[in-house]
Design an enzyme around this catalytic site. Structure first.
Site, PDB file in Angstrom:
ATOM      1  N   ASP A 287       0.831  -1.197   0.000  1.00 12.39           N
ATOM      2  CA  ASP A 287       0.000   0.000   0.000  1.00 12.39           C
ATOM      3  C   ASP A 287       0.874   1.259   0.000  1.00 12.39           C
ATOM      4  OD1 ASP A 287      -2.775   1.135   0.473  1.00 12.39           O
ATOM      5  OD2 ASP A 287      -1.710   1.991   2.186  1.00 12.39           O
ATOM      6  N   GLU A 329       1.091  -0.568  -5.218  1.00 12.27           N
ATOM      7  CA  GLU A 329      -0.086   0.314  -5.324  1.00 12.27           C
ATOM      8  C   GLU A 329       0.448   1.745  -5.433  1.00 12.27           C
ATOM      9  OE1 GLU A 329      -3.190   3.042  -4.039  1.00 12.27           O
ATOM     10  OE2 GLU A 329      -1.748   2.411  -2.544  1.00 12.27           O
ATOM     11  N   HIS A 397     -11.430   0.622  -4.976  1.00 10.35           N
ATOM     12  CA  HIS A 397     -12.123   1.210  -3.818  1.00 10.35           C
ATOM     13  C   HIS A 397     -11.754   2.683  -3.648  1.00 10.35           C
ATOM     14  CE1 HIS A 397      -8.131   0.566  -2.415  1.00 10.35           C
ATOM     15  NE2 HIS A 397      -8.387   1.156  -1.269  1.00 10.35           N
TER      16      HIS A 397
HETATM   17  C1  GLC Z   1      -3.935   3.456  -0.414  1.00  9.94           C
HETATM   18  C2  GLC Z   1      -5.315   2.870  -0.237  1.00  9.94           C
HETATM   19  C3  GLC Z   1      -6.257   3.964   0.182  1.00  9.94           C
HETATM   20  C4  GLC Z   1      -5.770   4.550   1.466  1.00  9.94           C
HETATM   21  C5  GLC Z   1      -4.308   4.991   1.367  1.00  9.94           C
HETATM   22  C6  GLC Z   1      -3.714   5.219   2.715  1.00  9.94           C
HETATM   23  O1  GLC Z   1      -3.882   4.382  -1.422  1.00  9.94           O
HETATM   24  O2  GLC Z   1      -5.732   2.280  -1.436  1.00  9.94           O
HETATM   25  O3  GLC Z   1      -7.564   3.477   0.326  1.00  9.94           O
HETATM   26  O4  GLC Z   1      -6.557   5.651   1.821  1.00  9.94           O
HETATM   27  O5  GLC Z   1      -3.491   4.007   0.773  1.00  9.94           O
HETATM   28  O6  GLC Z   1      -3.467   4.009   3.353  1.00  9.94           O
END
Ligand code: GLC
Length: 668
Positions: A287, A329, A397
């Site tokens: 993440d 991500e 999401h």
């Molecule tokens: C990533 C997740 C998102 C979250 C962010 C902070 O981008 O996909 O939903 O708000 O990280 O953890």
């Protein structure tokens, strides 16, 4: 490369590990020995580049290698075997058979036991890879949907237990399915044990975060750091009363950024990473990796040291759990995303990244009815390294950010600012005549920027269409949903569906009643799975059935198309009609599919010549794999209905489908 000093350290460590109880059998230990030896030089080098300037670095380095050995000892034999078989088949991840779905456990089936009972539903659709969204311990009030973790080793009891994850992972292996869990690397919840200790004044744990006595340094950082949630969580630092200090919180106030300048943090997080890998996870979704390293005077995103941390993590995982792959991500500028694959042939970083540009450009194409920008940006994206792959998705999401470069918009002769404003307006109810029903996310009045929230169905116009009861509008919305799914299924990479999109779930506005969610409209596109609606997938003419069966068919065809395994074999094709997006998927055995997708709401044509140009066997004929028919020709033109796509292949490579399955070949 031989380095006497390094090899001396390595040999001493290996001698010690070999005797360390519980002793591993000779063959198993040899695997560890080989992998550690192969990676030791690069691990040392990466480690030195991050921490070499510190006097304490040798101590923490040895601790890190101990973590690797401990995790290897604990790795279950069945996972070790899987690692070995995956090592023998480096193509396993690129296979066209994988089709994913992401879901929040509590939205999909309440908890893990409920989820296990729904595997048949997923398999009915053709899904064989699941990203289970955050399920580790996180605060019960605000937790950013679980992305504020308070214990990395414990599943939130409302979902189940870690033992259930292991059982589920085993079930997945038995069914040849893949499991993805999140690893939230950049920050912990302010209720994590480390943060709690820091709040109590423990210096060791205060060093786990970026904590400052006053605004002096935070103010300097702020001059160059963008804001992620400018509306709901402005700024990048939070004043913590109990500490009387400022803590770096790039995301929400309750998400404390980890300080990777501290080698202990790195060691702890690699330990966590391997712990999760050892539960049987196949793909770890890292993440927000773009944020791992902070440097004053920079945006604190995508910094070279963030990549070094990831490379180090990758090498450590390759020693202990080489079968586990990393998903980056990194939802950043297209060229920056590419760097998470590694920039040099010897770089090992993340094998998978989200194709955020493709996703955003598909929405741009729907809004404009043109594929020009989509074509241009994708064409200018460099080839990714062999062995890596994209996640192709319609939406996730999170919000939809229009993260492509202005330069390409200008090259089309358009004004970038106006063009972006049009797309936002189109999706957020400001453009009259647009059927899309989304909302602006984090509108920044300073620059007019915003991202977009909404489910696939609502953004495609289904919500508006159902309200108006217009048959034509409903049909158009279903066609758009199928068109978008057809691209993510056939473009090179791994398709990932958002749960509920397979039956066209609409925006869910109930989040507005929950104060812990009301400030974050991303919740509108994270609806509860509607199992009653899912039942309608069996009911003729139901909207749910139309969307579900089309997707089911797309998936079945994908799995039968070996040329869709991702070997960097997606070639964009020239097409004279600006409304149509075309690309060829091919393999060395002569199999090919020409994808041609009409983004416009009217009938369109292109010259038939495109089929000759791509060497299709026009004498024996071609067929559209989706409809099972030849394309519609009008003399020397191929005709497209509104939002129609073709998956053209040579007739000789085509076997018709029956209910999503292939009909057995006749003996003739
Ligand atoms: C990533 C997740 C998102 C979250 C962010 C902070 O981008 O996909 O939903 O708000 O990280 O953890």
């Amino acid at each position: 490369m031989y380095d006497a000093q390094q090899h001396n350290i390595l040999n001493k460590l290996l001698d010690r590990y070999q005797k360390q109880p519980p002793q591993l059998n000779v063959e198993v230990f040899r695997d560890f020995n080989t992998r550690l030896s192969a990676n030791f030089g690069i691990i040392t080098e990466l480690y030195q580049s991050l921490y070499g300037h510190r006097n304490d670095h040798p101590k923490y380095f040895l601790e890190l290698i101990d973590v690797l050995f401990k995790a290897f000892q604990q790795r279950h034999p069945s996972l070790r075997n899987q690692d070995k078989s995956r090592e023998k088949d480096p193509h396993w991840l690129l296979n066209q058979k994988w089709v994913g779905m992401m879901l929040y456990p509590e939205h999909f089936a309440k908890d893990l036991s409920g989820f296990s009972e729904k595997l048949d539903y997923l398999q009915e659709l053709g899904v064989n890879w699941v990203h289970l969204m955050p399920l580790l311990m996180s605060p019960s009030n605000e937790s950013d949907g679980g992305y504020a973790v308070s214990d990395y080793r414990k599943v939130d009891p409302k979902f189940g237990s870690m033992a259930q994850i292991r059982t589920l992972a085993k079930k997945f292996r038995d069914r040849d399915m893949l499991l993805t869990l999140d690893l939230v690397l950049n920050h912990t919840s302010d209720e994590h044990e480390w943060a709690k200790k820091a709040k109590k004044g423990d210096k060791q744990y205060q060093d786990y975060y970026y904590i400052f006595p006053d605004r002096q340094i935070p103010d300097q950082f702020e001059t160059s750091m963008p804001e992620i949630f400018p509306v709901s969580a402005p700024g990048n630092f939070t004043y913590v009363e109990s500490l009387e200090k400022w803590v770096m919180t790039v995301f929400h106030q309750y998400q404390w950024d980890l300080n990777y300048r501290n080698p202990q943090v790195l060691c702890e997080m690699i330990d966590v990473l391997l712990f999760l890998a050892n539960q049987g996870v196949d793909l770890l979704r890292l993440d927000a990796p773009a944020f791992l390293w902070k440097e004053m005077g920079t945006s604190c995103q995508n910094l070279p040291k963030a990549h070094q941390i990831l490379k180090l993590m990758k090498r450590c995982a390759e020693v202990v759990a080489p079968g586990v792959k990393f998903i980056a991500e990194a939802i950043v500028a297209p060229l920056e995303i590419m760097k998470y694959f590694g920039e040099h042939p010897d770089d090992h970083e993340c094998e998978i990244a989200y194709h955020a540009p493709l996703m955003a450009l598909i929405w741009e194409a729907i809004a404009t009815g043109e594929a020009r920008l989509l074509n241009k940006v994708i064409q200018n994206l460099p080839q990714k390294p062999w062995g890596t792959t994209w996640i192709n998705y319609a939406r996730c999401h999170d919000d939809i950010g229009l993260g492509f470069d202005d330069i390409y918009i200008y090259e089309l002769g358009l004004d970038a600012k106006l063009h972006r404003a049009y797309i936002l307006d189109y999706y957020t109810g400001k453009f009259e005549g647009s059927p899309a029903k989304g909302a602006p996310f984090m509108f920044n009045p300073k620059n007019g920027d915003a991202r977009i929230s909404g489910t696939l169905a609502s953004l495609s116009g289904l919500e508006t269409a159902l309200k108006s009861k217009s048959k034509q509008a409903i049909e158009d919305a279903i066609k758009k949903i199928t068109l978008v799914h057809s691209i993510i299924m056939s473009f090179g990479g791994l398709p990932l569906i958002y749960s509920g999109d397979e039956i066209g779930l609409l925006n869910d506005y109930s989040y507005l009643k929950d104060p812990a969610k009301a400030y974050d409209n991303r919740w509108m596109h994270r609806p509860m799975m509607d199992w009653k609606a899912a039942e309608k997938r069996k009911k003729d003419r139901a909207v749910e059935k139309q969307i579900f069966s089309a997707l089911q068919k797309l998936i079945a065809i994908r799995k039968e198309s070996p040329e869709w395994a991702d070997h960097n074999n997606t070639t964009l094709s020239y097409c004279e009609n600006k409304h149509i997006f075309t690309y060829l998927r091919w393999n060395e055995l002569g199999r090919k599919t020409l994808v041609m997708a009409n983004f416009h709401s009217s009938v369109q044509y292109i010259k038939k010549d495109i089929l000759y140009r791509h060497g299709f066997d026009m004498d024996r004929g071609v067929v559209d794999k989706f409809s099972g028919k030849a394309p519609t020709y009008l003399k020397e033109l191929v005709a497209f209905q509104p939002f129609q796509f073709y998956w053209i292949t040579n007739k000789k490579h085509y076997t018709p489908m029956v209910k999503g399955r292939k009909r057995p070949k006749s003996k003739k």
